[in-house]
Design a protein around this motif. Structure first.
Motif, PDB file in Angstrom:
ATOM      1  N   SER A  63      21.615  42.717  41.575  1.00  0.00           N
ATOM      2  CA  SER A  63      21.300  43.478  40.366  1.00  0.00           C
ATOM      3  C   SER A  63      21.776  44.927  40.419  1.00  0.00           C
ATOM      4  O   SER A  63      21.814  45.600  39.386  1.00  0.00           O
ATOM      5  N   GLU A  89      16.229  48.379  32.685  1.00  0.00           N
ATOM      6  CA  GLU A  89      15.694  47.376  33.610  1.00  0.00           C
ATOM      7  C   GLU A  89      15.661  47.859  35.059  1.00  0.00           C
ATOM      8  O   GLU A  89      15.131  47.173  35.932  1.00  0.00           O
ATOM      9  N   ASP A  90      16.199  49.040  35.319  1.00  0.00           N
ATOM     10  CA  ASP A  90      16.070  49.642  36.647  1.00  0.00           C
ATOM     11  C   ASP A  90      14.740  50.368  36.812  1.00  0.00           C
ATOM     12  O   ASP A  90      14.422  50.851  37.901  1.00  0.00           O
TER      13      ASP A  90
END
Length: 124
Positions: A63, A89-90
């Motif tokens: 990811s 999304e981090d």
């Protein structure tokens, strides 16, 4: 015994960069394997990157590949997590971790010591 103290977290916008620091104290620091993990709310702790303190290859989770990297400053006994092209999304709490052995480095169980974590929030 090894102690790890993270710093550098904060609120950034998508596309920004951020660098986290992990101050490492203890004996024989140069023998450590260092890693960064992250944990988003309601999710398991996830591997991000790792390296041997002595140098060599950098290992990255899927990811973060191509966006995150790890480095260290021998004089300061500090490990860094450089994060580029950040995405919402981090968003997670980021943890520094250390181990005396190079084994199972992609897993939480592969590490002996953990920092307290630092929050990173990426807004869209």
């Amino acid at each position: 015994q090894v102690q790890l103290v993270e710093s550098g977290g904060g609120l950034v916008q998508a596309g920004d960069s951020l660098r986290l620091s992990c101050a490492v104290s203890g004996r024989n620091v140069s023998s450590l394997v260092m890693g960064w993990f992250r944990q988003a709310p309601g999710k398991e702790r996830e591997f991000a990157v790792a390296m041997n303190w002595s140098g060599g290859a950098i290992y990255r989770g899927n990811s973060v590949r191509g966006r995150f990297t790890i480095s260290r400053d021998n004089a300061e006994n500090t490990v860094y997590l450089q994060m580029n092209s950040l995405r919402p999304e981090d968003t997670a709490v980021y943890y520094c971790a250390a181990s005396w052995r190079f084994s199972n480095i992609y897993s939480v169980s592969g590490y002996d010591y953990w920092g307290q974590g630092t929050q990173v929030t990426v807004s869209s």
